[in-house]
Design a protein around this motif. Structure first.
Motif, PDB file in Angstrom:
ATOM      1  N   LEU A  77       0.821  -1.212   0.000  1.00 15.04           N
ATOM      2  CA  LEU A  77       0.000   0.000   0.000  1.00 15.04           C
ATOM      3  C   LEU A  77       0.858   1.266   0.000  1.00 15.04           C
ATOM      4  N   ALA A  78       2.121   1.130   0.370  1.00 13.53           N
ATOM      5  CA  ALA A  78       3.068   2.253   0.330  1.00 13.53           C
ATOM      6  C   ALA A  78       4.446   1.643   0.155  1.00 13.53           C
ATOM      7  N   ASP A  79       5.268   2.261  -0.684  1.00 12.59           N
ATOM      8  CA  ASP A  79       6.582   1.675  -0.959  1.00 12.59           C
ATOM      9  C   ASP A  79       7.633   2.775  -1.106  1.00 12.59           C
ATOM     10  N   ASP A  80       8.394   2.983  -0.033  1.00 14.42           N
ATOM     11  CA  ASP A  80       9.455   4.002  -0.030  1.00 14.42           C
ATOM     12  C   ASP A  80      10.829   3.389  -0.299  1.00 14.42           C
ATOM     13  N   THR A  81      10.872   2.241  -0.986  1.00 12.33           N
ATOM     14  CA  THR A  81      12.151   1.561  -1.214  1.00 12.33           C
ATOM     15  C   THR A  81      13.166   2.470  -1.900  1.00 12.33           C
ATOM     16  N   GLU A  82      12.731   3.224  -2.904  1.00  9.05           N
ATOM     17  CA  GLU A  82      13.663   4.091  -3.656  1.00  9.05           C
ATOM     18  C   GLU A  82      14.333   5.102  -2.727  1.00  9.05           C
TER      19      GLU A  82
END
Length: 408
Positions: free
Chosen positions: A200-205
């Protein structure tokens, strides 16, 4: 983003989720059904072993919950006794079904340990009541298949490999022994694409960019761990990736000082998992265990326990020595659902409040890796929660969705 508590006001956070049915049906069911069942499981796992006095104590705890009796305080001389007496004080004469949910859960587990003789002199002192369940998980082939896949993702020092590994670590968090239905689903899907849920949220970068900025030969990365077993094995894979490819010089694993929930990791669980890995037939897993032991010998990998992690206090209440220690980390990896709840005071947050706005106080840059197994969530796009409500009424609690959310 400044990592300080100066402008954070705990009085401004939303009210906590409560255990009464009107406030939160899932929390109520957890306390009324799942927790008594956990007591029964502990009794079954130790049938014929526990003396009558311990069986009676556990039965009393079961009945206190099942019958909605007032929450009894601890009767203990253990080191954490005083802080628990203070934490219990506001809820004396209240029953288990009308108190804040996070307090209710952790206090239940602390009471279970007391009932099982964990803090009393005698043969059951220091004996983990959940050990049979933890051993059974490591004896199953699923955690090792999940780890083998994680080690494939961790086989090269590229952004792509890191991204795959980070995502894989989230779904390891689904395997939580206090949620047997989720574990069963995963066993049926092992290795299949459905084993990966929806992010639902992806701050991997952003996490990747932050790590690449680091003075890597000197960087320190801390993990606030959650479950042992499958999840801890993937924590090992991620810690190994960071150390092996010199993305960090030091990794510290922060674990519980004593058992809490069913599968929360303790120092003994870390040692047990490394020992189990050494005995696996797969060469890659044996090699991982060997490297972990070497990192520990060279002080590059440390395991630390603190009673704060076992407490019912939220993360803005981290005591000064621990706060100062975490502040030295270039990144803190915060694992799992219970730790996420502690970041957000287990409160009634609007789901579209920006994540960083809700947590302006943490002492270091951090990333939360979590599968949703309880209601609290922030940082979603406006309208997303409402759309999910239409799609899947249980989306907040069934472990099929996850988040990678960072405040850097």
């Amino acid at each position: 983003m400044s990592h300080s508590s100066s402008k954070f006001d705990p009085g401004q956070v939303p009210p906590p989720l409560m255990t009464n049915k009107a406030d939160n049906a899932f929390a109520h069911k957890t306390m009324a059904v799942r927790k008594p069942r956990i007591v029964q499981q502990v009794l079954a796992d130790h049938a014929g072993q526990y003396p009558d006095a311990i069986v009676q104590e556990l039965q009393n705890l079961h009945d206190e919950l099942a019958q909605g009796k007032p929450v009894r305080p601890l009767r203990t001389s253990a080191p954490d006794g005083e802080s628990w007496r203070n934490a219990w004080q506001p809820y004396q004469n209240k029953n288990w079904f009308n108190i804040p949910w996070y307090f209710a859960e952790v206090f239940f587990y602390r009471r279970l340990l007391e009932s099982a003789g964990y803090f009393s002199p005698g043969p059951w002192a220091g004996v983990d009541p959940f050990l049979p369940a933890k051993q059974a998980e490591l004896a199953n082939e699923i955690p090792w298949q999940v780890l083998a896949l994680g080690l494939e993702y961790a086989s090269a020092s590229t952004p792509e490999h890191f991204q795959k590994l980070l995502r894989h670590c989230i779904w390891g968090n689904r395997v939580d022994l206090s949620h047997p239905q989720i574990v069963e689903e995963l066993r049926q899907q092992a290795g299949g694409p459905k084993a990966l849920g929806e992010l639902l949220a992806d701050d991997t970068e952003a996490v990747l960019a932050h790590l690449q900025k680091a003075d890597r030969p000197h960087a320190r990365i801390d993990f606030i761990c959650d479950n042992t077993g499958t999840e801890l094995l993937l924590d090992f894979a991620l810690a190994d990736f960071l150390l092996k490819f010199l993305w960090a010089k030091h990794v510290t694993l922060h674990v519980k000082a004593h058992p809490t929930y069913v599968s929360d990791a303790t120092p003994a669980d870390v040692a047990m998992a490394v020992t189990a890995a050494k005995k696996q037939p797969a060469a890659a897993i044996q090699s991982l265990a060997k490297r972990l032991t070497e990192y520990q010998q060279k002080n590059r990998l440390q395991v630390q326990a603190d009673l704060f992690w076992n407490s019912s206090r939220f993360f803005w209440e981290i005591p000064p020595p621990l706060h100062a220690q975490l502040a030295q980390a270039h990144l803190v990896v915060i694992k799992g659902d219970a730790n996420y709840r502690r970041l957000l005071s287990d409160g009634h947050w609007p789901p579209d409040v920006p994540f960083a706005q809700a947590i302006p106080y943490f002492p270091a840059p951090f990333v939360a890796l979590r599968t949703l197994k309880s209601d609290v969530v922030t940082g979603l796009q406006p309208g997303r929660a409402e759309a999910l409500d239409q799609q899947d009424a249980e989306w907040r609690v069934n472990g099929r969705r996850g988040v990678i959310q960072a405040v850097l």
